[in-house]
Structure formats: C-alpha cells, structure tokens
Design a protein around this motif. Structure first.
Motif, PDB file in Angstrom:
ATOM      1  N   THR A 141      33.566  37.223  56.226  1.00 60.51           N
ATOM      2  CA  THR A 141      32.830  36.019  55.209  1.00 60.51           C
ATOM      3  C   THR A 141      33.540  35.620  53.613  1.00 60.51           C
ATOM      4  O   THR A 141      34.153  36.949  53.120  1.00 60.51           O
ATOM      5  CB  THR A 141      31.723  37.257  54.543  1.00 60.51           C
ATOM      6  OG1 THR A 141      31.698  37.822  54.540  1.00 60.51           O
ATOM      7  CG2 THR A 141      30.579  36.516  56.457  1.00 60.51           C
ATOM      8  N   VAL A 142      33.533  34.723  53.531  1.00 57.67           N
ATOM      9  CA  VAL A 142      34.331  34.286  52.160  1.00 57.67           C
ATOM     10  C   VAL A 142      33.254  33.771  50.831  1.00 57.67           C
ATOM     11  O   VAL A 142      33.283  33.994  49.730  1.00 57.67           O
ATOM     12  CB  VAL A 142      35.890  33.898  52.218  1.00 57.67           C
ATOM     13  CG1 VAL A 142      36.432  33.649  52.757  1.00 57.67           C
ATOM     14  CG2 VAL A 142      35.065  32.197  52.339  1.00 57.67           C
ATOM     15  N   SER A 143      31.732  33.636  51.422  1.00 58.59           N
ATOM     16  CA  SER A 143      30.772  32.687  50.658  1.00 58.59           C
ATOM     17  C   SER A 143      31.248  34.208  49.341  1.00 58.59           C
ATOM     18  O   SER A 143      30.516  35.724  49.831  1.00 58.59           O
ATOM     19  CB  SER A 143      30.002  32.959  51.221  1.00 58.59           C
ATOM     20  OG  SER A 143      28.453  32.614  50.149  1.00 58.59           O
ATOM     21  N   GLU A 144      30.703  33.392  47.928  1.00 57.97           N
ATOM     22  CA  GLU A 144      30.524  34.640  46.694  1.00 57.97           C
ATOM     23  C   GLU A 144      29.092  35.184  47.319  1.00 57.97           C
ATOM     24  O   GLU A 144      28.869  36.083  46.881  1.00 57.97           O
ATOM     25  CB  GLU A 144      30.253  33.965  45.576  1.00 57.97           C
ATOM     26  CG  GLU A 144      31.975  33.249  45.326  1.00 57.97           C
ATOM     27  CD  GLU A 144      32.942  34.292  45.103  1.00 57.97           C
ATOM     28  OE1 GLU A 144      32.261  35.621  44.040  1.00 57.97           O
ATOM     29  OE2 GLU A 144      33.339  34.898  45.078  1.00 57.97           O
ATOM     30  N   THR A 145      27.636  35.108  48.056  1.00 57.62           N
ATOM     31  CA  THR A 145      26.621  35.224  48.231  1.00 57.62           C
ATOM     32  C   THR A 145      26.465  36.304  49.320  1.00 57.62           C
ATOM     33  O   THR A 145      25.573  36.944  49.819  1.00 57.62           O
ATOM     34  CB  THR A 145      25.765  34.099  47.819  1.00 57.62           C
ATOM     35  OG1 THR A 145      25.731  33.413  48.654  1.00 57.62           O
ATOM     36  CG2 THR A 145      25.362  33.599  46.056  1.00 57.62           C
ATOM     37  N   GLY A 146      27.266  35.847  50.550  1.00 58.04           N
ATOM     38  CA  GLY A 146      27.329  36.501  51.741  1.00 58.04           C
ATOM     39  C   GLY A 146      26.749  35.289  52.452  1.00 58.04           C
ATOM     40  O   GLY A 146      26.355  34.191  52.050  1.00 58.04           O
ATOM     41  N   ILE A 147      25.949  35.522  53.474  1.00 57.35           N
ATOM     42  CA  ILE A 147      24.922  34.922  54.238  1.00 57.35           C
ATOM     43  C   ILE A 147      23.590  35.486  53.587  1.00 57.35           C
ATOM     44  O   ILE A 147      22.569  36.893  54.212  1.00 57.35           O
ATOM     45  CB  ILE A 147      24.617  35.629  55.929  1.00 57.35           C
ATOM     46  CG1 ILE A 147      26.480  35.487  56.143  1.00 57.35           C
ATOM     47  CG2 ILE A 147      24.012  35.052  56.773  1.00 57.35           C
ATOM     48  CD1 ILE A 147      26.512  35.758  57.804  1.00 57.35           C
ATOM     49  N   THR A 148      23.268  34.872  53.044  1.00 60.16           N
ATOM     50  CA  THR A 148      21.682  35.175  52.499  1.00 60.16           C
ATOM     51  C   THR A 148      20.814  34.258  53.062  1.00 60.16           C
ATOM     52  O   THR A 148      20.925  33.709  54.223  1.00 60.16           O
ATOM     53  CB  THR A 148      21.333  34.380  50.887  1.00 60.16           C
ATOM     54  OG1 THR A 148      21.936  32.617  51.252  1.00 60.16           O
ATOM     55  CG2 THR A 148      22.755  35.063  49.606  1.00 60.16           C
ATOM     56  N   ALA A 149      19.545  34.041  52.528  1.00 59.61           N
ATOM     57  CA  ALA A 149      18.094  33.711  53.708  1.00 59.61           C
ATOM     58  C   ALA A 149      18.693  31.662  54.046  1.00 59.61           C
ATOM     59  O   ALA A 149      18.388  31.476  55.136  1.00 59.61           O
ATOM     60  CB  ALA A 149      16.746  33.478  53.124  1.00 59.61           C
ATOM     61  N   ARG A 150      18.932  30.928  54.045  1.00 54.32           N
ATOM     62  CA  ARG A 150      19.519  29.221  53.518  1.00 54.32           C
ATOM     63  C   ARG A 150      20.623  29.620  54.620  1.00 54.32           C
ATOM     64  O   ARG A 150      19.969  29.188  55.653  1.00 54.32           O
ATOM     65  CB  ARG A 150      19.411  28.974  52.424  1.00 54.32           C
ATOM     66  CG  ARG A 150      20.166  27.286  52.517  1.00 54.32           C
ATOM     67  CD  ARG A 150      19.677  25.900  51.791  1.00 54.32           C
ATOM     68  NE  ARG A 150      18.247  26.215  51.416  1.00 54.32           N
ATOM     69  CZ  ARG A 150      17.440  26.411  49.863  1.00 54.32           C
ATOM     70  NH1 ARG A 150      18.226  25.576  48.628  1.00 54.32           N
ATOM     71  NH2 ARG A 150      15.870  25.968  49.756  1.00 54.32           N
ATOM     72  N   PRO A 151      21.339  30.407  54.262  1.00 50.97           N
ATOM     73  CA  PRO A 151      22.315  30.247  55.885  1.00 50.97           C
ATOM     74  C   PRO A 151      22.211  30.717  56.705  1.00 50.97           C
ATOM     75  O   PRO A 151      22.447  30.245  58.005  1.00 50.97           O
ATOM     76  CB  PRO A 151      23.768  30.390  55.045  1.00 50.97           C
ATOM     77  CG  PRO A 151      23.801  30.887  53.596  1.00 50.97           C
ATOM     78  CD  PRO A 151      22.426  30.464  53.362  1.00 50.97           C
ATOM     79  N   ALA A 152      21.288  31.984  56.707  1.00 53.85           N
ATOM     80  CA  ALA A 152      21.357  32.494  57.849  1.00 53.85           C
ATOM     81  C   ALA A 152      19.641  31.341  58.245  1.00 53.85           C
ATOM     82  O   ALA A 152      20.284  32.054  59.855  1.00 53.85           O
ATOM     83  CB  ALA A 152      20.386  33.661  57.262  1.00 53.85           C
TER      84      ALA A 152
END
Length: 87
Positions: free
Chosen positions: A8-19
């Motif tokens: 993962t490279v997203s600054e916020t990781g896997i949060t609710a919306r992308p999950a």
C-alpha cells in the motif's frame, strides 16, 4: 487458488471508503476472497473484518481468491486497488 501481493502506498492506507469499494468489487464474484495482513486473514466481503486489520501506508497485504471465477476476481480487485490509489 490464486494470490496477489500488494504494497500500500496511500497516505491513509485502506480506510472505510476504499474498503467499501473493494468489498463491492469482491461481492461481484462467487469465489471465496480473503485479505491477509501480517498473520491475520479475513473475508474481503466483510467491512468489519477488513477494517479490523487497520491497514496503513506501506503495508504488505495478500489477496487470495478460490473458486470458478478466481482469475477474474483477482484481476478486477487488482485494477480496483490501482484505481483507488492504494497500490
């Protein structure tokens, strides 16, 4: 069974919306689809399970699919991960 590894490279990781987007994609397939992070494996079709992992930036995860449509499932989920900027 097919497996695909991701970093993962997203600054916020896997949060609710992308999950939720990943779960929606996984729900399109009959295969059993799992998400593994560290030593824990959960059902990718369950928001509570995915959120319980607390996946942040720079995490190494593995998505596996087992079933008749496993190839299509892995391909679609891989595309969704890229589209969401998670990997």
């Amino acid at each position: 069974m097919l497996k695909e590894s991701f970093h993962t490279v997203s600054e916020t990781g896997i949060t609710a919306r992308p999950a939720l987007d990943l779960i929606s994609t996984a729900d399109d397939y009959e295969s059993k689809i799992n998400l593994q992070y560290h030593d824990k494996t959960v059902n990718l079709k369950s928001i509570m399970s995915v959120m319980s992992l607390g996946i942040g930036k720079d995490a190494d995860v593995v998505i596996s699919a087992d079933g008749d449509d496993e190839e299509a499932a892995i391909a679609d989920i891989t595309n969704k991960m890229k589209e969401l900027g998670l990997v």
